[in-house]
Write a protein that holds these residues in place. Sequence first.
Motif, PDB file in Angstrom:
ATOM      1  N   ALA A   1       2.671  14.370  -9.059  1.00  0.00           N
ATOM      2  CA  ALA A   1       3.587  15.507  -8.948  1.00  0.00           C
ATOM      3  C   ALA A   1       4.355  15.762 -10.239  1.00  0.00           C
ATOM      4  N   ASP A   2       4.661  14.697 -10.985  1.00  0.00           N
ATOM      5  CA  ASP A   2       5.557  14.826 -12.134  1.00  0.00           C
ATOM      6  C   ASP A   2       4.856  14.961 -13.480  1.00  0.00           C
ATOM      7  N   LEU A   3       3.707  14.346 -13.647  1.00  0.00           N
ATOM      8  CA  LEU A   3       3.091  14.267 -14.972  1.00  0.00           C
ATOM      9  C   LEU A   3       1.835  15.129 -15.045  1.00  0.00           C
ATOM     10  N   GLN A   4       1.895  16.138 -15.883  1.00  0.00           N
ATOM     11  CA  GLN A   4       0.793  17.082 -16.042  1.00  0.00           C
ATOM     12  C   GLN A   4      -0.042  16.724 -17.273  1.00  0.00           C
ATOM     13  N   GLY A   5      -1.340  16.971 -17.189  1.00  0.00           N
ATOM     14  CA  GLY A   5      -2.219  16.796 -18.340  1.00  0.00           C
ATOM     15  C   GLY A   5      -2.814  15.408 -18.489  1.00  0.00           C
ATOM     16  N   PHE A   6      -2.464  14.494 -17.607  1.00  0.00           N
ATOM     17  CA  PHE A   6      -2.995  13.139 -17.638  1.00  0.00           C
ATOM     18  C   PHE A   6      -4.158  13.034 -16.657  1.00  0.00           C
ATOM     19  N   CYS A   7      -5.065  12.109 -16.918  1.00  0.00           N
ATOM     20  CA  CYS A   7      -6.050  11.691 -15.922  1.00  0.00           C
ATOM     21  C   CYS A   7      -5.346  10.617 -15.102  1.00  0.00           C
ATOM     22  N   ILE A   8      -5.043  10.919 -13.845  1.00  0.00           N
ATOM     23  CA  ILE A   8      -4.258  10.021 -13.005  1.00  0.00           C
ATOM     24  C   ILE A   8      -5.177   9.363 -11.986  1.00  0.00           C
ATOM     25  N   CYS A   9      -5.196   8.030 -12.020  1.00  0.00           N
ATOM     26  CA  CYS A   9      -6.111   7.263 -11.174  1.00  0.00           C
ATOM     27  C   CYS A   9      -5.351   6.302 -10.277  1.00  0.00           C
ATOM     28  N   GLY A  10      -5.819   6.195  -9.041  1.00  0.00           N
ATOM     29  CA  GLY A  10      -5.367   5.149  -8.145  1.00  0.00           C
ATOM     30  C   GLY A  10      -6.286   3.956  -8.296  1.00  0.00           C
ATOM     31  N   GLU A  11      -6.057   2.956  -7.482  1.00  0.00           N
ATOM     32  CA  GLU A  11      -6.826   1.718  -7.636  1.00  0.00           C
ATOM     33  C   GLU A  11      -8.305   1.881  -7.312  1.00  0.00           C
ATOM     34  N   ASN A  12      -8.679   2.919  -6.566  1.00  0.00           N
ATOM     35  CA  ASN A  12     -10.084   3.140  -6.221  1.00  0.00           C
ATOM     36  C   ASN A  12     -10.732   4.244  -7.053  1.00  0.00           C
ATOM     37  N   ASP A  13     -10.101   4.619  -8.146  1.00  0.00           N
ATOM     38  CA  ASP A  13     -10.581   5.736  -8.958  1.00  0.00           C
ATOM     39  C   ASP A  13     -11.211   5.306 -10.276  1.00  0.00           C
ATOM     40  N   SER A  14     -11.910   4.179 -10.288  1.00  0.00           N
ATOM     41  CA  SER A  14     -12.530   3.741 -11.547  1.00  0.00           C
ATOM     42  C   SER A  14     -13.554   4.759 -12.034  1.00  0.00           C
ATOM     43  N   GLY A  15     -14.241   5.425 -11.110  1.00  0.00           N
ATOM     44  CA  GLY A  15     -15.212   6.454 -11.499  1.00  0.00           C
ATOM     45  C   GLY A  15     -14.547   7.609 -12.235  1.00  0.00           C
TER      46      GLY A  15
ATOM     47  N   VAL B   1       0.823  -1.209   0.000  1.00  0.00           N
ATOM     48  CA  VAL B   1       0.000   0.000   0.000  1.00  0.00           C
ATOM     49  C   VAL B   1       0.862   1.266   0.000  1.00  0.00           C
ATOM     50  N   VAL B   2       1.881   1.302   0.839  1.00  0.00           N
ATOM     51  CA  VAL B   2       2.721   2.495   0.953  1.00  0.00           C
ATOM     52  C   VAL B   2       3.443   2.783  -0.358  1.00  0.00           C
ATOM     53  N   LEU B   3       4.021   1.750  -0.973  1.00  0.00           N
ATOM     54  CA  LEU B   3       4.744   1.964  -2.235  1.00  0.00           C
ATOM     55  C   LEU B   3       3.806   2.345  -3.366  1.00  0.00           C
ATOM     56  N   GLN B   4       2.599   1.774  -3.387  1.00  0.00           N
ATOM     57  CA  GLN B   4       1.625   2.144  -4.416  1.00  0.00           C
ATOM     58  C   GLN B   4       1.237   3.607  -4.254  1.00  0.00           C
ATOM     59  N   GLN B   5       0.984   4.050  -3.039  1.00  0.00           N
ATOM     60  CA  GLN B   5       0.625   5.445  -2.789  1.00  0.00           C
ATOM     61  C   GLN B   5       1.784   6.382  -3.116  1.00  0.00           C
ATOM     62  N   GLN B   6       2.998   5.960  -2.798  1.00  0.00           N
ATOM     63  CA  GLN B   6       4.186   6.761  -3.101  1.00  0.00           C
ATOM     64  C   GLN B   6       4.320   6.944  -4.619  1.00  0.00           C
ATOM     65  N   THR B   7       4.130   5.869  -5.364  1.00  0.00           N
ATOM     66  CA  THR B   7       4.216   5.948  -6.824  1.00  0.00           C
ATOM     67  C   THR B   7       3.100   6.825  -7.374  1.00  0.00           C
ATOM     68  N   LEU B   8       1.886   6.661  -6.863  1.00  0.00           N
ATOM     69  CA  LEU B   8       0.748   7.480  -7.302  1.00  0.00           C
ATOM     70  C   LEU B   8       1.035   8.964  -7.064  1.00  0.00           C
ATOM     71  N   GLU B   9       1.561   9.305  -5.904  1.00  0.00           N
ATOM     72  CA  GLU B   9       1.865  10.703  -5.600  1.00  0.00           C
ATOM     73  C   GLU B   9       2.970  11.242  -6.502  1.00  0.00           C
ATOM     74  N   ARG B  10       3.942  10.407  -6.824  1.00  0.00           N
ATOM     75  CA  ARG B  10       5.007  10.864  -7.729  1.00  0.00           C
ATOM     76  C   ARG B  10       4.457  11.102  -9.136  1.00  0.00           C
TER      77      ARG B  10
END
Length: 166
Positions: free
Chosen positions: A95-109, A83-92
């Motif tokens: 922070a780094d990639l602009q203009g994308f729709c960025i989703c975590g595992e609970n963001d299917s909506g 969980v911690v590494l997945q969240q760390q990667t999601l936050e990176r």
Amino acid sequence: MQYLKTYLKTITDRGNVRLAESIEKTAEDVGSQYIKQFSFCNHEIGLLFGNVQSGKTGQMFGIICKAADLGFPAFVLLTTDNVVLQQQTLERVKADLQGFCICGENDSGLFIENRLMQPSIIVLKKNVRILRLWANVFASTGFMKGNPLFIVDDEADAASLNTLVN
């Protein structure tokens, strides 16, 4: 939008011009040699490797941006089942990639709402429940029908298929 150019500006603005130059070279080389030539009919596999803490994630983000520039609409970024590494990667990614729709595992909506208007990056743990959930999202929405899915395994050395030694 020019995703690679935007990402390189982010890196340069942080004061790391040499890293930005390296990422640009890698992304342009991979883009011209492999991504532009992608047939959209075959499964292709590539490998980017380097030493621990050598900048692989930055290079990987550059390749994702170049693929988005060349028309790839959706990316799955796999991390280890932690969980911690997945969240760390999601936050990176956020922070780094602009203009994308960025989703975590609970963001299917969020993914469904985006309807591929922007390229999507979905950051997932290598967990069978999560992977099944997203396979169902892709199948049930129909958004991926006729579109390629670019899968990146950020932790190919851990929790991947065939990593057990007999």
